[in-house]
Design a protein around this motif. Structure first.
Motif, PDB file in Angstrom:
ATOM      1  N   HIS A  45      58.858  16.679 -35.418  1.00  0.00           N
ATOM      2  CA  HIS A  45      59.041  15.181 -35.115  1.00  0.00           C
ATOM      3  C   HIS A  45      58.123  14.947 -33.949  1.00  0.00           C
ATOM      4  N   ARG A  46      57.747  13.742 -34.345  1.00  0.00           N
ATOM      5  CA  ARG A  46      56.922  13.054 -33.156  1.00  0.00           C
ATOM      6  C   ARG A  46      57.537  12.196 -32.319  1.00  0.00           C
ATOM      7  N   LEU A  47      57.461  12.101 -31.113  1.00  0.00           N
ATOM      8  CA  LEU A  47      57.925  11.080 -30.045  1.00  0.00           C
ATOM      9  C   LEU A  47      56.636  10.386 -29.751  1.00  0.00           C
TER      10      LEU A  47
ATOM     11  N   CYS B 260      54.833  16.457 -30.005  1.00  0.00           N
ATOM     12  CA  CYS B 260      55.379  16.858 -31.357  1.00  0.00           C
ATOM     13  C   CYS B 260      56.286  18.106 -31.036  1.00  0.00           C
TER      14      CYS B 260
ATOM     15  N   ARG C 157      53.673   8.826 -40.731  1.00  0.00           N
ATOM     16  CA  ARG C 157      54.611   9.939 -40.855  1.00  0.00           C
ATOM     17  C   ARG C 157      54.987  10.504 -39.270  1.00  0.00           C
ATOM     18  N   MET C 158      56.163   9.850 -38.895  1.00  0.00           N
ATOM     19  CA  MET C 158      56.940  10.224 -37.747  1.00  0.00           C
ATOM     20  C   MET C 158      57.292  11.540 -37.777  1.00  0.00           C
ATOM     21  N   ALA C 159      58.028  11.883 -38.959  1.00  0.00           N
ATOM     22  CA  ALA C 159      58.682  13.276 -39.179  1.00  0.00           C
ATOM     23  C   ALA C 159      58.190  13.792 -40.581  1.00  0.00           C
ATOM     24  N   GLU C 160      58.132  14.983 -40.457  1.00  0.00           N
ATOM     25  CA  GLU C 160      57.626  15.757 -42.028  1.00  0.00           C
ATOM     26  C   GLU C 160      58.079  17.225 -41.813  1.00  0.00           C
ATOM     27  N   ASP C 161      58.292  17.610 -43.013  1.00  0.00           N
ATOM     28  CA  ASP C 161      58.710  19.309 -42.970  1.00  0.00           C
ATOM     29  C   ASP C 161      57.391  19.933 -43.456  1.00  0.00           C
TER      30      ASP C 161
ATOM     31  N   ALA D  35      60.808  21.554 -39.193  1.00  0.00           N
ATOM     32  CA  ALA D  35      60.800  19.983 -39.278  1.00  0.00           C
ATOM     33  C   ALA D  35      59.869  19.706 -38.092  1.00  0.00           C
TER      34      ALA D  35
END
Length: 296
Positions: free
Chosen positions: A237-239, A250, A217-221, A235
């Motif tokens: 977001h992971r980089l 994050c 999961r690189m992105a999640e709510d 939201a």
């Protein structure tokens, strides 16, 4: 964690979690145990029962790509789960991460993190340790304990179930991410200690862990019930941080003009400087956080 047994344990868990109906088998009446029988998996995957039994028992640990693909199809694995399966079967795919060495954030990345004043931001290590965080992240999660590690925070913080709008989903996601991390380095003693601690203190974690679910999961709510600003949905977001092995930057943001954006602004106003600076951004050294200042 015994790296030689992980593949067999994973296959057993997937077999138990896959119903005959999901596998396309006709209804054959009630069963004493959930999931598929070994012989059913063997037939569906096109291998002998003896060979599949050896896989689950840990006596056969190097299956071919053809066998792995067939098992992924039988158990209806997604991309993350199939990748995890391959990493268990082929240890050479694992990243050569340093074992039991404290992770640290580079000064450059820390400077970037400290420059963000209006959104929560933090850096996660490969064991889901919180390595650094800015004041907005500290303010968001300030009511929880065990903030040096995401898993400890969710499962061991007394107020976590009230803070997370959907605590069970958050706990499931983090458990699946931790399971994925064990494939990268199953012999990491720090990971083993974390799993042992969570198993000892959380029955829910023990149940979720035994399912062997996998995720990145690189992105999640994420939705929270914050004691100062009320409900807030962000939201995340992971980089990927290329300068740090397994580290992720994050960032949590709200849709422009939303009520959650207004809640973030109110949260920033609660900071000592009113949200105008990030001088309070902090480092966190995993393993020392509970004896010193929490990291998150």
């Amino acid at each position: 964690m015994d790296s030689d047994k992980l593949l067999g344990e994973f296959l057993h868990a997937r077999r138990m979690a896959t119903s005959p109906r999901q596998a396309g088998l006709a209804h054959s009446g009630p069963r004493r145990t959930p999931g598929l029988r070994r012989e059913e998996v063997a037939v569906l995957a096109g291998v002998s029962l003896d060979y599949y039994a050896r896989l689950e028992q840990g006596r056969e640990r190097r299956p071919s790509d053809q066998v792995l693909n067939a098992l992924a199809r039988v158990f209806q694995m997604d991309g993350d789960t199939t990748d995890y399966l391959y990493r268990l079967a082929y240890p050479g795919l694992r990243s050569p991460a340093p074992v039991d060495v404290p992770e640290r954030v580079s000064p450059t990345l820390y400077g970037i993190l400290a420059g963000w004043n209006d959104v929560p931001a933090f850096v996660l290590g490969r064991r889901l340790d919180v390595l650094a965080s800015n004041p907005m992240a500290d303010a968001l999660y300030g009511g929880l304990t065990h903030r040096d590690n995401c898993l400890r925070m969710i499962f061991l913080s007394p107020g976590a179930e009230d803070f997370y709008a959907d605590w069970e989903r958050a706990a499931f996601i983090k458990t699946a991410q931790l399971r994925r991390a064990t494939a990268t380095d199953p012999d990491d003693p720090a990971l083993a200690r974390l799993v042992a601690e969570l198993r000892a203190h959380s029955e829910v974690f023990r149940t979720m862990w035994e399912r062997h679910d996998v995720g990145t999961r690189m992105a999640e709510d994420k939705s929270f019930r914050h004691p100062k600003v009320g409900e807030i949905s962000l939201a995340l977001h992971r980089l990927t941080v290329t300068s740090g092995s397994g580290q992720q930057l994050c960032i949590m943001a709200a849709p422009p003009g939303s009520l959650s954006e207004q809640a973030l602004a109110r949260l920033a106003a609660t900071l000592p400087d009113g949200g105008s600076g990030a001088s309070g951004s902090r480092w966190n050294v995993p393993g020392q956080a509970r004896a010193a200042e929490p990291g998150f």
